[in-house]
Design an enzyme around this catalytic site. Structure first.
Site, PDB file in Angstrom:
ATOM      1  N   LYS A   1      14.911 -18.659 -14.054  1.00 28.64           N
ATOM      2  CA  LYS A   1      15.269 -17.258 -13.836  1.00 28.64           C
ATOM      3  C   LYS A   1      16.369 -16.829 -14.800  1.00 28.64           C
ATOM      4  O   LYS A   1      16.319 -15.741 -15.378  1.00 28.64           O
ATOM      5  CB  LYS A   1      15.752 -17.049 -12.391  1.00 28.64           C
TER       6      LYS A   1
ATOM      7  N   LYS B   1       3.800 -10.173 -17.315  1.00 28.37           N
ATOM      8  CA  LYS B   1       3.765 -10.434 -15.876  1.00 28.37           C
ATOM      9  C   LYS B   1       2.664 -11.420 -15.504  1.00 28.37           C
ATOM     10  O   LYS B   1       2.877 -12.334 -14.727  1.00 28.37           O
ATOM     11  CB  LYS B   1       3.567  -9.113 -15.113  1.00 28.37           C
TER      12      LYS B   1
ATOM     13  N   HIS C   1      22.277 -40.525 -18.383  1.00 24.21           N
ATOM     14  CA  HIS C   1      21.283 -41.024 -19.332  1.00 24.21           C
ATOM     15  C   HIS C   1      21.108 -40.085 -20.521  1.00 24.21           C
ATOM     16  O   HIS C   1      20.026 -40.033 -21.114  1.00 24.21           O
ATOM     17  CB  HIS C   1      19.946 -41.240 -18.612  1.00 24.21           C
TER      18      HIS C   1
ATOM     19  N   GLU D   1      15.078 -16.650 -18.553  1.00 24.36           N
ATOM     20  CA  GLU D   1      14.033 -15.690 -18.908  1.00 24.36           C
ATOM     21  C   GLU D   1      14.518 -14.257 -18.922  1.00 24.36           C
ATOM     22  O   GLU D   1      13.928 -13.412 -19.608  1.00 24.36           O
ATOM     23  CB  GLU D   1      12.805 -15.840 -17.997  1.00 24.36           C
TER      24      GLU D   1
ATOM     25  N   TRP E   1      -3.625  -1.981  -1.191  1.00 26.50           N
ATOM     26  CA  TRP E   1      -3.458  -3.265  -1.854  1.00 26.50           C
ATOM     27  C   TRP E   1      -4.001  -4.295  -0.874  1.00 26.50           C
ATOM     28  O   TRP E   1      -3.438  -4.513   0.182  1.00 26.50           O
ATOM     29  CB  TRP E   1      -1.989  -3.515  -2.179  1.00 26.50           C
TER      30      TRP E   1
ATOM     31  N   ARG F   1       3.529   0.829  -7.082  1.00 23.87           N
ATOM     32  CA  ARG F   1       3.529  -0.189  -6.041  1.00 23.87           C
ATOM     33  C   ARG F   1       2.331  -1.125  -6.158  1.00 23.87           C
ATOM     34  O   ARG F   1       2.302  -2.178  -5.522  1.00 23.87           O
ATOM     35  CB  ARG F   1       3.514   0.482  -4.657  1.00 23.87           C
TER      36      ARG F   1
ATOM     37  N   ASN G   1      -0.164   0.767   6.525  1.00 15.79           N
ATOM     38  CA  ASN G   1       0.448  -0.306   5.732  1.00 15.79           C
ATOM     39  C   ASN G   1       0.911  -1.397   6.681  1.00 15.79           C
ATOM     40  O   ASN G   1       1.379  -1.108   7.783  1.00 15.79           O
ATOM     41  CB  ASN G   1       1.672   0.198   4.964  1.00 15.79           C
ATOM     42  N   GLY G   2       0.820  -2.646   6.252  1.00 12.93           N
ATOM     43  CA  GLY G   2       1.261  -3.759   7.084  1.00 12.93           C
ATOM     44  C   GLY G   2       0.098  -4.625   7.510  1.00 12.93           C
ATOM     45  O   GLY G   2      -1.006  -4.553   6.952  1.00 12.93           O
TER      46      GLY G   2
ATOM     47  N   GLU H   1      13.870 -23.763 -10.820  1.00 10.63           N
ATOM     48  CA  GLU H   1      13.536 -22.341 -10.727  1.00 10.63           C
ATOM     49  C   GLU H   1      14.753 -21.476 -11.038  1.00 10.63           C
ATOM     50  O   GLU H   1      14.647 -20.455 -11.721  1.00 10.63           O
ATOM     51  CB  GLU H   1      12.980 -22.006  -9.346  1.00 10.63           C
TER      52      GLU H   1
ATOM     53  N   CYS I   1       0.827  -1.203   0.000  1.00 10.04           N
ATOM     54  CA  CYS I   1       0.000   0.000   0.000  1.00 10.04           C
ATOM     55  C   CYS I   1       0.866   1.261   0.000  1.00 10.04           C
ATOM     56  O   CYS I   1       2.056   1.222   0.277  1.00 10.04           O
ATOM     57  CB  CYS I   1      -0.888   0.023   1.239  1.00 10.04           C
TER      58      CYS I   1
END
Length: 609
Positions: free
Chosen positions: A486, A604, A505, A489, A74, A27, A100-101, A482, A2
């Site tokens: 990263k 995104k 193999h 991409e 948010w 944000r 916020n939080g 992963e 937020c």
């Protein structure tokens, strides 16, 4: 995350607040609002949607006054709506708060205040604060805020107004960022520096446990006991674009560094430290439901799928329930064998991933119960799932996911521990040890981030290569997948991840002199076999970067360089090994001159099949 803006001075505060909120739009948010001291007292306007909606309302009916607070929300507690938007007030419209939080103990406080006659209108944790201030007011806004925040558990950045003390604003920081802008005859509050850069570059950066009292003519800093604090002003010499990134060169790097906070926020309110247990009050799954489960499917795409691979191992090892992982785009086309005793876990950062949403609907069509792990309150996945476990990573701007992925790992750890406790499948002592280790992860991530310069040097050497390979066993293989994603991409280097035991193999045919191989070796029960696999690639003259735990394997005789992650329980290692792999990808992309935040051909949120 937020956005908070506050202003007191001689200008029309509504204009300053809106301008500041626009500077914080990067944000992410779902609603906005302002509160202003006017000739009529304290007036509030707020609206779901983009700032343009609020602007339109204020254009036709402006709030005229020279002090106020504003917020872009948010959603965490409660869906996006006009009522859940900030600022929040008490029943008498005396106090107004933006926050916020997450207030972890808000339900307890809400019950106490309700018993005293306070009436709540929103679903938020924040509204509790305005009622708490009204309940505790003793004739001084500053003292009342100090008393109130000492009753709070969790993370918060606050800006507070009181109708009978219109010549001051009060701000408090505890584990959520907050800055104070200092001007001539005017002063400002912001959750981030861009909010105030149009007006001043003189900044106080509040630390945890500190508060600020703002008047038109000055700013007083103090701790929560009222002791004055002396601090030099920080003069901002960044441009606005850099300021939005918190001084970092890219959003991706900023988000990598936000992971300690994302870990803490996702765990926040979900761990009873004294009782050593996980509390997932948001889930309606009863113990008998959990004990009746016959199998679990985890379904997701891309990075979220890799989080699901870790989740599969975590849940299966802790609960002994059979778990399958599926790519969402394939799941519904294979006629999955599921029934009412199947729990389907869908994972999506945005909550709008088309393939994941389709898989969710397919699972419900078969009668399965669906649990969503997502970062966005009010998203399609969150609305349609039977159960939701939110990650509190905050908005993620960079296309390449970092903090959203690692927060999903934390959610899987919490869920796995919760299910295990309900099924009595793990000894109480072992659960307590895991919970203790889980709470140490944020601090350990902060330690890892200090290795960035060394990782940068390695990445620059890798940047000239055409192929890189990642290998690992067990949970290290999931983490390797992963790490490989990263790298490819954002750097556009060809990269593949392999289960280390599969090298012989076929994959060994690709290993030749100088080819970089990143070998994850954090799983102690598999170390001997992993070392044998590393020696296989080293025998073909590969350049090996080993990633190990402190006090663990010594790869000196089979790796060219070694990065160490802080020691933790093997089950939790992916939450730490992700950090150097993210930094490696970031710096390799940077060395190749790419647009780190916006890699080619990617979006995104993937909202098409």
């Amino acid at each position: 995350m937020c956005g908070i803006v506050g202003y007191i001075g001689a200008r029309n505060s509504q204009d300053v607040l809106l301008d500041g909120l626009k500077k914080l739009e990067y944000r992410g948010y779902d609603s906005a609002g302002v509160a202003v001291f006017t000739s009529n007292g304290l007036e509030v306007k707020k609206a779901k949607g983009r700032l343009a909606v609020l602007e339109s309302q204020l254009a036709s009916s402006p709030l005229i006054g020279t002090a106020g607070i504003g917020h872009t929300r948010w959603a965490t507690h409660g869906k996006p709506s006009d009522v859940n938007s900030h600022p929040h007030t008490d029943n008498g419209m005396r106090f107004s708060v933006v926050h916020n939080g997450i207030i972890e103990n808000y339900l307890t406080l809400k019950e106490e205040l309700s018993a005293k006659g306070h009436r709540f209108v929103s679903e938020t944790d924040t509204e509790v604060l305005s009622h708490l201030l009204a309940d505790l007011y003793d004739g001084s806004l500053v003292r009342t805020v100090q008393k109130a925040v000492k009753k709070l558990k969790g993370a918060f950045a606050l800006a507070v107004m009181y109708v009978h003390e219109p010549d001051q604003l009060v701000a408090v920081r505890q584990a959520s960022p907050l800055i104070i802008g200092v001007g001539q005859g005017e002063n400002f509050i912001g959750s981030d520096i861009p909010a105030v850069l149009n007006y001043t570059r003189d900044i106080y950066i509040l630390n945890d446990g500190e508060m600020a009292v703002l008047t038109r003519n000055g700013v007083e800093l103090m701790d929560l006991d009222g002791n004055n604090i002396s601090r030099e002003l920080f003069v901002v010499d960044w441009d606005l674009s850099t300021a939005e990134k918190g001084g970092f060169d890219h959003f991706m790097l900023k988000e990598i560094h936000e992971q300690p906070k994302a870990y803490r926020d996702t765990m926040g309110g979900r761990i009873d430290v004294q009782a050593n247990k996980i509390i997932l009050d948001e889930l309606n799954l009863k113990q008998e439901d959990i004990r009746a489960l016959e199998k679990i499917h985890i379904v997701a795409c891309g990075t979220a799928y890799h989080a699901g691979l870790v989740g599969r191992s975590v849940i299966e090892s802790l609960t002994r329930i059979p778990v399958e992982s599926d790519v969402a785009s394939e799941y519904r086309y294979r006629s999955p064998i599921i029934n009412e005793r199947t729990l389907v876990i869908v994972v999506s950062q945005s909550g709008e991933t088309a393939d994941t949403l389709a898989a969710l609907r397919e699972a419900k069509r078969y009668g399965a119960k669906v649990l969503a792990i997502t970062n966005v309150v009010g998203s399609s996945v969150a609305r349609e799932a039977d159960e939701v476990l939110f990650t509190w990573a905050g908005p993620e701007i960079a296309v390449a996911s970092t903090k959203a992925y690692s927060s999903q790992l934390i959610a899987f750890y919490l869920l796995g521990l919760h299910l295990a406790a309900q099924r009595d499948s793990v000894k109480a002592g072992d659960l307590a040890e895991l919970i203790h280790a889980l709470q140490k992860l944020p601090e350990q991530v902060e330690e890892l981030l200090q290795q960035a310069p060394a990782i940068k040097s390695l990445a620059e050497a890798f940047a000239a290569r055409s192929s890189v390979f990642f290998i690992g066993r067990g949970l290290d293989y999931a983490a390797a997948m992963e790490g490989s994603l990263k790298l490819k991409e954002i750097s556009y280097i060809h990269s593949e991840a392999y289960a280390a035991g599969e090298l012989k193999h076929g994959t060994l045919a690709l290993i030749e002199q100088g080819v970089p191989v990143i070998a994850l070796a954090t799983q102690e029960e598999l170390l001997e076999k992993m070392i044998s696999n590393i020696k296989e690639v080293k025998a073909r003259d590969a350049f090996v970067l080993g990633i190990v735990m402190e006090g663990g394997a010594d790869l000196a005789d089979c790796a060219d360089q070694v990065l160490k992650i802080p020691r933790t329980m093997p089950l939790l290692a992916p939450a730490l090994s992700a950090i150097p792999l993210q930094l490696l990808a970031y710096y390799a992309s940077l060395a190749r001159g790419n647009d780190v935040d916006k890699p080619r051909n990617l979006a995104k949120s993937v909202t098409v099949e």
